[in-house]
Scaffold this motif. Structure first.
Motif, PDB file in Angstrom:
ATOM      1  N   PHE A  97       0.825  -1.205   0.000  1.00 30.95           N
ATOM      2  CA  PHE A  97       0.000   0.000   0.000  1.00 30.95           C
ATOM      3  C   PHE A  97       0.865   1.263   0.000  1.00 30.95           C
ATOM      4  O   PHE A  97       0.509   2.262  -0.631  1.00 30.95           O
ATOM      5  CB  PHE A  97      -0.964  -0.004   1.191  1.00 30.95           C
ATOM      6  N   ALA A  98       1.982   1.226   0.693  1.00 28.33           N
ATOM      7  CA  ALA A  98       2.895   2.374   0.705  1.00 28.33           C
ATOM      8  C   ALA A  98       3.465   2.624  -0.691  1.00 28.33           C
ATOM      9  O   ALA A  98       3.620   3.783  -1.100  1.00 28.33           O
ATOM     10  CB  ALA A  98       4.015   2.149   1.723  1.00 28.33           C
ATOM     11  N   ILE A  99       3.781   1.565  -1.420  1.00 31.86           N
ATOM     12  CA  ILE A  99       4.286   1.712  -2.797  1.00 31.86           C
ATOM     13  C   ILE A  99       3.208   2.333  -3.674  1.00 31.86           C
ATOM     14  O   ILE A  99       3.484   3.234  -4.475  1.00 31.86           O
ATOM     15  CB  ILE A  99       4.766   0.349  -3.355  1.00 31.86           C
ATOM     16  N   LEU A 100       1.973   1.881  -3.526  1.00 39.80           N
ATOM     17  CA  LEU A 100       0.875   2.459  -4.306  1.00 39.80           C
ATOM     18  C   LEU A 100       0.678   3.934  -3.957  1.00 39.80           C
ATOM     19  O   LEU A 100       0.474   4.766  -4.842  1.00 39.80           O
ATOM     20  CB  LEU A 100      -0.415   1.667  -4.089  1.00 39.80           C
ATOM     21  N   LEU A 101       0.769   4.267  -2.675  1.00 39.70           N
ATOM     22  CA  LEU A 101       0.671   5.664  -2.250  1.00 39.70           C
ATOM     23  C   LEU A 101       1.799   6.495  -2.854  1.00 39.70           C
ATOM     24  O   LEU A 101       1.563   7.583  -3.395  1.00 39.70           O
ATOM     25  CB  LEU A 101       0.714   5.761  -0.723  1.00 39.70           C
ATOM     26  N   ALA A 102       3.016   5.987  -2.774  1.00 43.56           N
ATOM     27  CA  ALA A 102       4.160   6.704  -3.340  1.00 43.56           C
ATOM     28  C   ALA A 102       3.962   6.900  -4.844  1.00 43.56           C
ATOM     29  O   ALA A 102       4.236   7.983  -5.374  1.00 43.56           O
ATOM     30  CB  ALA A 102       5.457   5.951  -3.053  1.00 43.56           C
ATOM     31  N   GLY A 103       3.479   5.882  -5.520  1.00 38.99           N
ATOM     32  CA  GLY A 103       3.222   6.002  -6.950  1.00 38.99           C
ATOM     33  C   GLY A 103       2.151   7.025  -7.273  1.00 38.99           C
ATOM     34  O   GLY A 103       2.215   7.726  -8.287  1.00 38.99           O
ATOM     35  N   LEU A 104       1.181   7.146  -6.394  1.00 35.56           N
ATOM     36  CA  LEU A 104       0.088   8.095  -6.598  1.00 35.56           C
ATOM     37  C   LEU A 104       0.556   9.537  -6.476  1.00 35.56           C
ATOM     38  O   LEU A 104       0.140  10.401  -7.252  1.00 35.56           O
ATOM     39  CB  LEU A 104      -1.032   7.818  -5.588  1.00 35.56           C
ATOM     40  N   VAL A 105       1.422   9.811  -5.523  1.00 32.73           N
ATOM     41  CA  VAL A 105       1.855  11.200  -5.285  1.00 32.73           C
ATOM     42  C   VAL A 105       3.123  11.572  -6.041  1.00 32.73           C
ATOM     43  O   VAL A 105       3.584  12.695  -5.939  1.00 32.73           O
ATOM     44  CB  VAL A 105       2.031  11.481  -3.768  1.00 32.73           C
ATOM     45  N   ALA A 106       3.675  10.656  -6.803  1.00 32.27           N
ATOM     46  CA  ALA A 106       4.972  10.874  -7.443  1.00 32.27           C
ATOM     47  C   ALA A 106       4.854  11.474  -8.838  1.00 32.27           C
ATOM     48  O   ALA A 106       5.604  11.127  -9.726  1.00 32.27           O
ATOM     49  CB  ALA A 106       5.734   9.549  -7.516  1.00 32.27           C
TER      50      ALA A 106
ATOM     51  N   VAL B 124       9.176   8.640  -5.444  1.00 33.56           N
ATOM     52  CA  VAL B 124       9.633   7.517  -6.278  1.00 33.56           C
ATOM     53  C   VAL B 124      10.751   6.768  -5.556  1.00 33.56           C
ATOM     54  O   VAL B 124      10.744   5.535  -5.484  1.00 33.56           O
ATOM     55  CB  VAL B 124      10.099   8.015  -7.672  1.00 33.56           C
ATOM     56  N   THR B 125      11.685   7.519  -4.992  1.00 34.70           N
ATOM     57  CA  THR B 125      12.761   6.902  -4.220  1.00 34.70           C
ATOM     58  C   THR B 125      12.180   6.107  -3.062  1.00 34.70           C
ATOM     59  O   THR B 125      12.593   4.972  -2.802  1.00 34.70           O
ATOM     60  CB  THR B 125      13.738   7.973  -3.695  1.00 34.70           C
ATOM     61  N   ALA B 126      11.198   6.691  -2.374  1.00 42.92           N
ATOM     62  CA  ALA B 126      10.547   5.997  -1.261  1.00 42.92           C
ATOM     63  C   ALA B 126       9.915   4.699  -1.739  1.00 42.92           C
ATOM     64  O   ALA B 126      10.057   3.650  -1.093  1.00 42.92           O
ATOM     65  CB  ALA B 126       9.492   6.898  -0.622  1.00 42.92           C
ATOM     66  N   GLY B 127       9.237   4.733  -2.868  1.00 40.26           N
ATOM     67  CA  GLY B 127       8.587   3.530  -3.399  1.00 40.26           C
ATOM     68  C   GLY B 127       9.586   2.412  -3.661  1.00 40.26           C
ATOM     69  O   GLY B 127       9.345   1.252  -3.337  1.00 40.26           O
ATOM     70  N   TYR B 128      10.727   2.772  -4.233  1.00 39.95           N
ATOM     71  CA  TYR B 128      11.740   1.753  -4.514  1.00 39.95           C
ATOM     72  C   TYR B 128      12.436   1.269  -3.241  1.00 39.95           C
ATOM     73  O   TYR B 128      12.835   0.107  -3.156  1.00 39.95           O
ATOM     74  CB  TYR B 128      12.731   2.236  -5.571  1.00 39.95           C
ATOM     75  N   LEU B 129      12.536   2.146  -2.246  1.00 44.73           N
ATOM     76  CA  LEU B 129      13.050   1.689  -0.940  1.00 44.73           C
ATOM     77  C   LEU B 129      12.060   0.723  -0.286  1.00 44.73           C
ATOM     78  O   LEU B 129      12.462  -0.276   0.322  1.00 44.73           O
ATOM     79  CB  LEU B 129      13.331   2.883  -0.026  1.00 44.73           C
ATOM     80  N   PHE B 130      10.771   0.991  -0.423  1.00 44.67           N
ATOM     81  CA  PHE B 130       9.766   0.066   0.100  1.00 44.67           C
ATOM     82  C   PHE B 130       9.853  -1.283  -0.617  1.00 44.67           C
ATOM     83  O   PHE B 130       9.734  -2.335   0.003  1.00 44.67           O
ATOM     84  CB  PHE B 130       8.354   0.639  -0.040  1.00 44.67           C
ATOM     85  N   LEU B 131      10.062  -1.246  -1.925  1.00 48.17           N
ATOM     86  CA  LEU B 131      10.236  -2.489  -2.679  1.00 48.17           C
ATOM     87  C   LEU B 131      11.443  -3.263  -2.166  1.00 48.17           C
ATOM     88  O   LEU B 131      11.364  -4.479  -1.937  1.00 48.17           O
ATOM     89  CB  LEU B 131      10.390  -2.198  -4.176  1.00 48.17           C
TER      90      LEU B 131
ATOM     91  N   LEU C  44      18.281  -5.296   7.282  1.00 45.90           N
ATOM     92  CA  LEU C  44      18.565  -4.416   6.142  1.00 45.90           C
ATOM     93  C   LEU C  44      17.268  -4.015   5.447  1.00 45.90           C
ATOM     94  O   LEU C  44      17.106  -2.870   5.017  1.00 45.90           O
ATOM     95  CB  LEU C  44      19.512  -5.102   5.155  1.00 45.90           C
ATOM     96  N   GLY C  45      16.356  -4.977   5.346  1.00 44.78           N
ATOM     97  CA  GLY C  45      15.041  -4.655   4.790  1.00 44.78           C
ATOM     98  C   GLY C  45      14.292  -3.672   5.662  1.00 44.78           C
ATOM     99  O   GLY C  45      13.627  -2.755   5.165  1.00 44.78           O
ATOM    100  N   GLY C  46      14.395  -3.846   6.982  1.00 46.63           N
ATOM    101  CA  GLY C  46      13.775  -2.903   7.901  1.00 46.63           C
ATOM    102  C   GLY C  46      14.330  -1.496   7.738  1.00 46.63           C
ATOM    103  O   GLY C  46      13.589  -0.506   7.791  1.00 46.63           O
ATOM    104  N   LEU C  47      15.641  -1.401   7.510  1.00 48.89           N
ATOM    105  CA  LEU C  47      16.253  -0.090   7.267  1.00 48.89           C
ATOM    106  C   LEU C  47      15.733   0.527   5.971  1.00 48.89           C
ATOM    107  O   LEU C  47      15.537   1.745   5.896  1.00 48.89           O
ATOM    108  CB  LEU C  47      17.775  -0.214   7.227  1.00 48.89           C
ATOM    109  N   CYS C  48      15.518  -0.299   4.966  1.00 46.28           N
ATOM    110  CA  CYS C  48      14.935   0.207   3.711  1.00 46.28           C
ATOM    111  C   CYS C  48      13.528   0.747   3.953  1.00 46.28           C
ATOM    112  O   CYS C  48      13.164   1.810   3.421  1.00 46.28           O
ATOM    113  CB  CYS C  48      14.904  -0.887   2.646  1.00 46.28           C
TER     114      CYS C  48
END
Length: 127
Positions: A51-60, A67-74, A106-110
């Protein structure tokens, strides 16, 4: 809208539902005691960050930070949830948990970095 993040988000959403059902029904008898809890944690964070990736995609629309946030979430889903999914099945796959364990944080840090990017974007953007 950032179409690649929407495509990634929809694929991750599909996989989250499929993996959740597979873990609850198909794999449940094969888990070691803590394996089921690991699977559920992986799936929960997988869903949240879909859902965070979808949100990031919506506001990007024209901003780079979402966009950077979305890829960090991925990356977080792949590293955090992926390592927990594999740890849940490590005894079946013959993978050492000692190798997978250090990947999870490491994933948690992302995830944290992705949320920090969104926060920075919200603070800096004039709506």
């Amino acid at each position: 809208m950032h179409k690649p993040l929407f495509v990634i988000g929809t694929i991750l959403g599909f996989l989250a539902v499929a993996l959740g059902a597979f873990g609850a029904h198909g794999l449940k008898p094969h888990f070691i005691e803590e394996g089921h809890a690991w699977w559920e944690t992986a799936n929960r964070y997988h869903f949240y960050h879909t859902f965070a990736i979808l949100l990031a995609g919506l506001v990007a629309q024209q901003y780079k930070l979402p966009v950077t946030a979305g890829y960090l979430f991925l990356a977080g889903v792949l590293l955090f949830s992926g390592s927990l999914y594999l740890m849940s099945l490590s005894h079946l796959l013959g993978i050492s948990r000692s190798i997978l364990g250090p990947i999870t944080p490491l994933g948690g840090l992302c995830f944290l970095a992705g949320w920090a990017c969104l926060l920075w974007w919200v603070v800096k953007t004039k709506f």
